[in-house]
Design an enzyme around this catalytic site. Structure first.
Site, PDB file in Angstrom:
ATOM      1  N   LYS A 138      75.213   1.094  69.286  1.00 59.48           N
ATOM      2  CA  LYS A 138      74.319   1.428  70.399  1.00 59.48           C
ATOM      3  C   LYS A 138      74.715   0.668  71.664  1.00 59.48           C
ATOM      4  CE  LYS A 138      70.009   2.154  69.499  1.00 59.48           C
ATOM      5  NZ  LYS A 138      68.717   1.851  68.932  1.00 59.48           N
ATOM      6  N   ARG A 192      66.019  -3.917  70.759  1.00 59.13           N
ATOM      7  CA  ARG A 192      66.417  -2.962  69.710  1.00 59.13           C
ATOM      8  C   ARG A 192      67.622  -3.461  68.929  1.00 59.13           C
ATOM      9  NH1 ARG A 192      64.844   2.555  70.857  1.00 59.13           N
ATOM     10  NH2 ARG A 192      63.853   2.661  72.883  1.00 59.13           N
ATOM     11  N   ARG A 195      75.845   8.762  70.974  1.00 55.17           N
ATOM     12  CA  ARG A 195      76.872   8.404  69.973  1.00 55.17           C
ATOM     13  C   ARG A 195      77.542   9.696  69.522  1.00 55.17           C
ATOM     14  NH1 ARG A 195      72.295   7.086  65.499  1.00 55.17           N
ATOM     15  NH2 ARG A 195      71.498   9.172  65.593  1.00 55.17           N
ATOM     16  N   HIS A 215      72.815   5.502  37.893  1.00 56.37           N
ATOM     17  CA  HIS A 215      73.552   6.007  36.731  1.00 56.37           C
ATOM     18  C   HIS A 215      73.780   7.517  36.856  1.00 56.37           C
ATOM     19  CE1 HIS A 215      73.835   7.570  32.570  1.00 56.37           C
ATOM     20  NE2 HIS A 215      74.608   6.502  32.411  1.00 56.37           N
ATOM     21  N   SER A 254     106.549   9.141  37.118  1.00 56.90           N
ATOM     22  CA  SER A 254     105.273   9.679  37.559  1.00 56.90           C
ATOM     23  C   SER A 254     104.216   8.662  37.155  1.00 56.90           C
ATOM     24  CB  SER A 254     105.016  11.034  36.897  1.00 56.90           C
ATOM     25  OG  SER A 254     103.750  11.494  37.301  1.00 56.90           O
ATOM     26  N   CYS A 295     100.387  11.384  38.806  1.00 56.30           N
ATOM     27  CA  CYS A 295      99.697  12.515  38.187  1.00 56.30           C
ATOM     28  C   CYS A 295      98.348  12.115  37.599  1.00 56.30           C
ATOM     29  CB  CYS A 295     100.582  13.190  37.140  1.00 56.30           C
ATOM     30  SG  CYS A 295     101.029  12.085  35.794  1.00 56.30           S
TER      31      CYS A 295
HETATM   32  C1  PEP Z   1      97.373   9.155  33.311  1.00 52.77           C
HETATM   33  O1  PEP Z   1      97.281   8.303  32.449  1.00 52.77           O
HETATM   34  O2  PEP Z   1      97.163   8.931  34.525  1.00 52.77           O
HETATM   35  C2  PEP Z   1      97.710  10.528  32.950  1.00 52.77           C
HETATM   36  C3  PEP Z   1      97.905  11.437  33.866  1.00 52.77           C
HETATM   37  O3  PEP Z   1      97.716  10.810  31.618  1.00 52.77           O
HETATM   38  P1  PEP Z   1      96.426  11.189  30.775  1.00 52.77           P
HETATM   39  O4  PEP Z   1      95.260  11.236  31.723  1.00 52.77           O
HETATM   40  O5  PEP Z   1      96.713  12.504  30.159  1.00 52.77           O
HETATM   41  O6  PEP Z   1      96.377  10.078  29.813  1.00 52.77           O
END
Ligand code: PEP
Ligand code: MG
Length: 902
Positions: A27, A96, A340, A456, A786, A854
């Site tokens: 502000k 304020r 703002r 939760h 990966s 991944c």
């Molecule tokens: C991981 O461990 O990040 C992965 C992609 O393998 P998964 O989730 O299948 O164990």
């Protein structure tokens, strides 16, 4: 926090600017910015957040503060030509709060500071309005009593009600000056009795105490809770703005209002806001009288209206964004009280960003910073039909997005039972706990009457991708009687309710759900360029194009079948980063795996493997065809073998019963033995991943053969398969070397047999701390890494994901141990450090090592920025998250470029 001698704790509005939010709060920084733009802001000054921090840490304001405030107050008084609290013509000020991040309604404000038994008379004669002066005075005592002296607010409300009742009127505007004079006496008595001190008559004392009260309001329970929920750091402190008062309640030529420079729901330009004649800001909030649309101000006070429109254009051009504004008109003079950059819906964020590009106010890179992956994800959920007639029951916290409809159930047992018989249910609880997990899984959505964003219900629902509204306090949930009550409406078990996890709204009955137009667009069923294209879709299309143009990270999908692969491609995937082959062993094929596990002889095992081979090969052919021309990473079997076997308890009971009938089945007995043998205390850390490949002869070889033969077949069919074979859960380079050798031999055999050259690459997942720490060695045997950040997070923290998320994560989040689950957003300091290290080490050994991720984090907005920063080549995520990852990869690249050129 130590005091620095030269530190400046007070800034006049003419001294600050909008970049000083850390110091002056949102502000204060914006008031300064508007002042310096030459807009009509009532003069004033800001006490910094640093002063607040000193106060909170040491228990008293910095020594220099008093003198600094005196000097600024003197300057203000000379500017205004009157003194604070001066008896014949008092300067009045507001005090304020204003933190860096807006915390609506959380902290304190005191208006009309400077009024006393004497100066109220001066104000009355100056304003020519006795009623106004006494009303202002009673408001001061009320606000001051409550927020500064800690008097129960209801005592004042009750006294006001009594005064109205005595006069037989219902609204306080019907009380005249004499009534208000009496009320002031009553209020002062309340203060003396409850606070144990008289209401201070000294204006400076009022001001100093109000400043302290604002400092203290940083640490009220509700402010702390709000900060924890909104992830606002607790050590920022608040600034305090001291501003000369202007009055909107001086007659019909006065008033107060709020305005947006464009519609925060659609982004459209126009006149949006509300105005209330002859009123102060708090009257608007209290809803005493109805406001009128801002456009009506033109007829009420054309000069102020025109001036406001000009100011709104100035602000939008200056801030280059939608602004929201609070203003007051005092006897025909317009004053700006706040501005703002305004909050907006997810859809409006995309539209406004492209509108501003078209207006030449921002460029494409900036447009990317004006939207987020979270907003895009929100736009991809199905939603309730906006045109549908609805009965709103109440509103809670929008904890996990989506639109869910189902029958109300009030306990998990019923949720599971009903959903098994095909009913759609909404689980309604006061709050949930780990015992509700089954019920939550069985429900379409979860509704609670208590708890915030880290409750939760909220945490678990978000983890499951389930719609959740929590903390809907108007709902009185009675789980014993299986009903909830909202006002006069009673919702019994079995009644249908609809909940909107994107807005927090709860409706009675079924609200029709429509698919998201943004998903229709990504699916290719709606074209952004079409004449009837949705405005939102057109905006998303443009922003995605900007993101794709600048991003460096490639985006792949986690997909195990052709259907998912094709969707991923439509959504913009540039390959598959993880095909989990274990998904191909379930269903009817489970029995074949059972045979493999039970095999006593090489022959039996070979038979089992040979039966699986053609099925695997067919899976891969379909997948490679769907992803023709793009890389596909196939991971060899990962999970513990016992996952393919029957449940140990069920099978033990079956065998025991059969034995008691003396007709035990030979196969069941063998199976039970195998189940016992393979049973593990910690399967996550047991016989899985590469370990399986090393102890079950022929298993990985069969998978590699299926992959290689499928690739060869695609090649012979003039396809372009680009396959990468990935070995899971490697902890040491030796494991990888052994598997590689075997795989290379199988590939060479297939190449020879089919007359093809396959160019399959072989790499590994980095999902164990040891793998990350020895990445330099592992890279010698791997053509790519990966990062499996799911397992890496489990193993770095020692958390078993399936267990901890539902059991104690809520407590951890509430205690602030982490702000967000490390399974959702990568833990940069811990897990992230290992990723960074492995990237450096891996590339040092093999400069052309291909690097990707991944784990689930590949589709999480904040994590994508981290992966960009550490230099991965791609992220891989579930098909639905691909647009989010593309957008965030673009935002990360644009942001990095911006900071490079700064
Ligand atoms: C991981 O461990 O990040 C992965 C992609 O393998 P998964 O989730 O299948 O164990
Ligand atoms: Mg893993």
């Amino acid at each position: 926090m130590s005091e620095n001698k030269d530190q400046k704790f007070v800034y006049d509005f003419t001294e600050g600017n909008r970049d000083l939010k850390d110091l002056l709060g949102g502000k204060g920084a914006n008031l300064a910015e508007m002042t310096n733009l030459g807009l009509p802001v009532p003069p004033g000054f800001t006490i910094t957040t640093e002063a607040c921090k000193v106060y909170l840490e040491s228990g008293s304001a910095p020594a220099a503060l008093r003198d600094e405030v005196s000097a600024h107050l003197a300057a203000l008084e000379s500017k205004m030509g009157k003194k604070l609290g001066q008896s014949d013509d008092p300067l009045l000020v507001s005090v304020r709060s204003g933190a860096k991040f807006s915390m609506p309604g959380m902290m304190d404000t005191v208006l009309n500071i400077g009024l006393s038994d004497e100066s109220v008379v001066g104000l009355a004669s100056q304003a020519g309005d006795e009623r106004f002066a006494w009303d202002s005075y009673r408001r001061l005592i009320q606000m001051f009593g409550k927020t500064v002296l800690g008097v129960e607010g209801e005592l004042f409300e009750d006294a006001l009600d009594e005064a109205k009742a005595a006069k037989k009127v219902t609204v306080d505007t019907d009380l005249d000056a004499a009534d208000l004079k009496k009320l002031v006496k009553v209020f002062k008595k309340i203060v003396a009795k409850e606070a144990g001190r008289e209401f201070p008559q000294d204006a400076r004392e009022q001001m100093d105490l109000a400043v302290e009260a604002v400092f203290n309001s940083w640490n009220t329970d509700r402010a702390k809770l709000y900060r924890r929920q909104e992830r606002i750091p607790s050590d920022l402190g608040t600034a305090v703005n001291i501003c000369s008062m202007v009055f909107g309640n001086l007659g019909p030529d006065s008033g107060t209002g709020v305005a947006f420079t464009r519609d925060p729901a659609s982004g459209h330009a126009g006149v949006y806001g509300d105005y209330l004649q002859n009123a102060q800001g708090e009257d608007v909030v209290a809803g005493i009288r109805n406001t009128v649309p801002l456009a009506d101000l033109e007829a009420i006070d054309k000069a102020s209206y025109d001036q406001l429109m000009t100011i709104m254009t100035t602000l939008e051009t200056h801030y280059k964004d939608l602004c929201d504004i609070e203003f007051t008109i005092e006897r025909g003079q317009l004053w700006m009280l706040q501005t703002r950059v305004g909050k907006r819906t997810a859809g409006a964020a995309f539209r406004i960003a492209t509108q501003l590009v078209d207006q030449g106010l921002i460029d494409e890179a900036e447009a990317l910073q004006r939207v987020s992956g979270h907003q895009l994800a929100q736009l991809m959920f199905p939603r309730f039909d906006e045109g549908a007639k609805t009965t709103l029951l109440g509103r809670g916290i929008a904890a996990s997005p989506g639109a869910a409809v189902g029958k109300a159930v009030f306990d998990s047992y019923t949720a599971v039972k009903w959903s098994r018989s095909g009913e759609k249910v909404i689980l309604i609880r006061r709050e949930t706990n780990p015992d509700d997990l089954d019920g939550m899984i069985a429900s379409e959505g979860i509704l609670t009457s208590r708890g915030g964003k880290t409750s939760h219900a909220a945490v678990v629902a978000r983890g499951m991708g389930k719609t959740c509204v929590c903390g809907a306090e108007e709902l009185d949930v009675d789980t014993k009687r299986r009903r909830m009550t909202v006002g006069d409406t009673v919702i019994e078990e079995g009644d249908v309710v609809s909940i909107d996890g994107s807005t927090g709204k709860v409706y009675l009955g079924e609200v029709p759900v429509v698919p998201s137009p943004v998903v229709e667009y990504f699916e290719g069923r709606m074209h952004a360029g079409a004449d009837d294209a949705d405005e939102l879709v057109a905006a998303v299309h443009r922003i995605m194009a900007y993101a794709d143009r600048v991003r460096r990270l490639r985006v792949r999908a986690n997909a195990d079948n052709a259907e998912d692969a094709l969707r991923a491609r439509r959504f913009g995937a540039q390959g598959i980063g993880l095909c989990r082959t274990e998904h191909m062993f379930l269903g009817e094929r489970r029995e074949m795996v059972e045979r493999l596990i039970l095999a006593d002889t090489d022959d039996e095992r070979d038979q089992a493997l040979s039966a699986l081979l053609p099925l695997q090969k067919k899976d891969f052919i379909e997948l490679f065809e769907a992803m023709d021309g793009l890389p596909v990473t196939v991971r060899l079997l990962d999970p513990p073998l016992h996952e393919f076997l029957p449940d140990i308890t069920e099978l033990s009971v079956r065998v025991a019963l059969a034995e008691s009938r003396k007709d035990a089945n030979e196969n069941d007995l063998r199976l039970l033995q195998a189940v016992h043998k393979l049973h593990e205390q910690n399967p996550m850390l047991g016989l899985r991943g590469v370990r399986l490949g090393l102890v079950i002869p022929g298993l990985f070889a069969m998978q590699v053969r299926a992959i290689a033969e499928a690739a060869a077949e695609r090649k012979n069919a003039k396809g372009d398969p680009r396959v990468e074979i990935m070995i899971p859960l490697v902890g040491t380079v030796q494991e990888l070397e052994i598997v590689r050798e075997e795989a290379d031999a199988v590939i060479a055999e297939v190449e020879a047999a089919t007359g093809t050259t396959l160019k399959l690459s072989i790499g590994t997942m980095i999902e164990l701390p040891r793998a990350a720490l020895t990445a330099a060695q592992i890279a010698e045997a791997a053509q790519f890494f990966s990062f499996g950040t799911n397992d890496l997070t489990q193993t770095v923290w020692g958390f078993s994901r399936d267990d901890v998320e539902a059991s104690f994560f809520t407590a951890y989040l509430e205690k602030g141990i982490f702000g967000v689950s490390p399974f959702e957003t990568i833990d940069k300091d811990g897990v992230g450090s290992l990723v960074r290290y492995a990237v450096e080490q891996g590339r040092a050994t093999r400069p052309d090592l291909k690097l990707g991720v991944c784990g689930e984090h590949g589709g999480d907005p904040e994590s994508v920025h981290f992966f960009h920063e550490v230099g991965l080549d791609y992220v891989s995520c579930s098909p639905f998250r691909i647009p989010v990852a593309r957008l965030e990869a673009g935002r990360a690249a644009a942001e990095a470029k911006g900071s490079d050129s700064r």
